[in-house]
Enzyme design. Structure first.
Site, PDB file in Angstrom:
ATOM      1  N   GLY A 183     -22.452  95.741  85.793  1.00 13.46           N
ATOM      2  CA  GLY A 183     -20.930  95.377  85.413  1.00 13.46           C
ATOM      3  C   GLY A 183     -19.892  95.731  86.228  1.00 13.46           C
ATOM      4  N   ASP A 184     -20.189  96.895  86.913  1.00 12.37           N
ATOM      5  CA  ASP A 184     -18.931  97.217  87.867  1.00 12.37           C
ATOM      6  C   ASP A 184     -19.077  96.558  89.146  1.00 12.37           C
ATOM      7  OD1 ASP A 184     -17.492  99.613  86.780  1.00 12.37           O
ATOM      8  OD2 ASP A 184     -19.654 100.306  86.514  1.00 12.37           O
ATOM      9  N   SER A 185     -20.356  96.248  89.567  1.00 14.50           N
ATOM     10  CA  SER A 185     -20.431  95.326  90.876  1.00 14.50           C
ATOM     11  C   SER A 185     -19.992  94.110  90.832  1.00 14.50           C
ATOM     12  CB  SER A 185     -21.919  95.740  91.580  1.00 14.50           C
ATOM     13  OG  SER A 185     -22.336  97.065  91.445  1.00 14.50           O
ATOM     14  N   GLY A 188     -16.463  94.107  90.948  1.00 12.79           N
ATOM     15  CA  GLY A 188     -15.913  94.145  92.175  1.00 12.79           C
ATOM     16  C   GLY A 188     -16.187  92.637  93.020  1.00 12.79           C
TER      17      GLY A 188
END
Lengths: 415, 415
Positions: A183-185, A188
């Site tokens: 989810g973070d990547s 990003g």
């Protein structure tokens, strides 16, 4: 092997399509630093501001000599400035660095930079037209804006976690993580894309000068990837359900066990592919069996069909079965582990698994630069630096003289 | 609700940061069309070339009036030209369209466009400096270049599938799909990012004019997201293993069952968070119990700890438990289904769940535009068009007159 495949911290400075781009990162953890890694990989000059204690990712995962291999890749190609944002002189430092930047990428909680005197207006007074990429859990406005968030919340509220499971009739276990903070990547990646979209418009001849702010929410980045899930619900009221390793609409495509305890993915879900598969597994008659000849029948009898295929796969090692299927031009693959990735010929030949000498930890493997740009390949110019490795250099470029830098360090503002 | 939230196919033409950008898509299935959806969402003029029979995604998923809700979102904001690439006159049409484009995005098998006379040299003769974004299974060179590929192979060889499972001591089931073709979409996202990086360099004052080609492989895009997996293997020889819904290094963070049969994710994996959680579940003494007070102990006794938390969650409905935890400022979330997403307040307020009237299928829900650009929001100008809806319009813009277009249609080159 190209020169960039050889061991050595620095490689010939591959320009990359982002040569000349200057990025300021006020990031931590995964999302914003991942966005700037992508920009730096393609040649941008990324200055990362982190607290004197370092970005927490420096402590994540296994450590070698007190340093993290993940960090080696996560912060590669960046220049690291250690600055205590709570120090009274920090604001001035950030604004002077922003004055020389094309874009800023950050993932503080919404409102936090404003409280430090580093809101959008202040930043753009220092640098008119600064593109600002902001990543947060839920976005910069709306009722959830101030909630704590992290990758798993983005994945779960975006709809991914619900689907990452076997059907309830097959397991009592909960949905699985995918093993990385995806989810973070993904957020990003959306931020890196959005920043370049804004910069293209700002910098092209006749373009609109902006300002442009990219407001990326983890939840929304995930939702944006969910294909027909939401449209189908809107039209039919259908709630997409977890399907394990099968696909609901086509068979056979599944993961099959092998003699050496691996899972082999086989996708023979068209009539010609299935006919070839039936021959390969020594059951050519299946292709003419009314139960299996066409996809609707194969779906109806999928349990029986998968059991037949598993009888074949279980008698072979994964690599052997994969080779046999490949020779018959039937799509299949092993589930690659880190070891399989590291050994893969294609990855090695394409420079996507690279051996480097990290001065902090020694020999390390990195994933290569994506996308590959043959005319101007990005590269790994250096591995993730130590805390404050570039503080003096970057401050000097921003016009601080030696005495000022010493004073900032003595006051504890920088390290 | 903002105007773009109201029903209606067209909304006020939000310019978006990519207004003025012209993209030619030679794509099919998911990866390239997803890349161009992102570009179109931010305002680019995307011309999609598809065969007269239509992109296969038009037939994927549930159908309404013979049309796919997924398509409604997948092809929104694009202009659709139906062209038979095998027709002798197709090459001329593509080259004339390319002459007016800034970039081309395609996901044919490597070599296929060359065989149609549409290699990079031909395309750039028609349009010097054309940015070309290419998406393939394994990349445009290397020993696997010609292998058949699809999303699942990218996910499996990139390392994601191996990790998407519970540990072998907890399940005999294979790793799960994540329920969407995430390998394709991530490759598409990398392509969109790379195309904008190349265009920024080409179009800025003093930039390098290129040419720039973006060579995106599904496998490599996935690998690029895998965090410390490869670096840790390189340094320690450690092969990262599946961890189910837990995280190996911190506890408690897991999925817990609720009375109404859902899974609630709770992440109380710091000492202060755990102290609050212990109080909330009526077991305040746990925070001072030597077995649980600190993270190492919680990890050692994680089975027992998770069972205690599950005893609490199982007595409550998911929404109630989630509310209680939220009030105590403990990160938690439901695993959102399509229905939960559609009903969510934050998504609605941020325009991330949008109700539209699709002329082909009626009322439909779309995910919104990511990233959100407050100063120049992209938008949904129209829903996925019918096959050939813009053939005449686009050909006329490229300088074909009415008689030529009629002739092309009569010859079966276009539809």
């Amino acid at each position: 092997m190209d020169t960039w495949n050889e061991a050595g911290v620095r490689e010939a400075p591959g320009a990359g399509p982002l040569a000349g781009l200057r990025i300021l990162e006020l990031g931590h953890f995964v999302a914003a630093p991942f966005a700037t890694r992508l920009l730096a990989d393609l040649g941008a000059d990324v200055v990362k501001i982190e607290p004197p204690g370092g970005d927490p990712v420096r402590q994540w995962g296994e450590q070698a000599n007190g340093h993290s291999p993940w960090w080696s890749m996560h912060a590669r190609n960046k220049r690291c400035v250690a600055l205590d944002l709570k120090h009274p002189r920090a604001r001035e430092v950030v604004l002077r660095l922003a004055a020389g930047a094309d874009a800023l990428v950050e993932n503080f909680r919404p409102g936090q930079l404003d409280r430090l005197g580093l809101g959008e207006a202040a930043l753009r007074e220092a640098r008119p037209g600064l593109v600002i990429g902001r990543i947060s859990g839920f976005g910069q406005d709306g009722p959830y804006r101030d909630r704590a968030s992290f990758g798993v919340i983005g994945e779960a509220m975006g709809g991914l976690r619900y689907l990452t499971n076997h059907p309830p009739e097959e397991t009592d276990l909960p949905p699985s993580r995918v093993g990385i903070s995806i989810g973070d990547s993904i957020a990003g990646l959306y931020a890196a894309f959005g920043v370049m979209a804004a910069l293209w418009q700002r910098d092209r001849a006749g373009g609109a000068p902006g300002p442009f702010t990219l407001d990326v929410a983890l939840t929304e980045a995930m939702l944006s990837m969910m294909e027909g899930t939401l449209p189908e619900y809107g039209v039919f009221g259908t709630v997409r359900q977890p399907q394990g390793s099968r696909i609901k609409t086509a068979a056979p495509t599944n993961a099959y066990p092998t003699r050496d305890g691996q899972w082999l993915l086989i996708a023979a879900n068209s009539d010609p592919l299935f006919r070839r598969l039936a021959r390969v597994i020594g059951r050519p008659e299946l292709a003419d069996d009314p139960d299996f000849a066409a996809n609707p029948g194969r779906l109806r009898h999928v349990e029986r069909l998968d059991a037949i295929i598993a009888d074949w796969s279980r008698e072979r090692d994964a690599a052997e079965a994969d080779r046999i299927l490949g020779e018959a031009d039937i799509p299949s693959t092993l589930c690659y582990s880190a070891a399989d990735i590291a050994a893969d010929t294609q990855y090695r030949e394409r420079g996507m698994v690279r051996e480097l000498d990290d001065p902090l930890i020694g020999r390390v493997l990195h994933a290569g630069v994506v996308p590959h740009v043959p005319e101007a390949p990005g590269g790994i110019r250096w591995t993730g630096p130590a805390v404050g490795a570039h503080t003096d250099e970057v401050l000097a470029e921003a016009g601080f003289d030696g005495a000022e830098i010493r004073a900032l360090r003595e006051e504890g503002a920088v390290r």
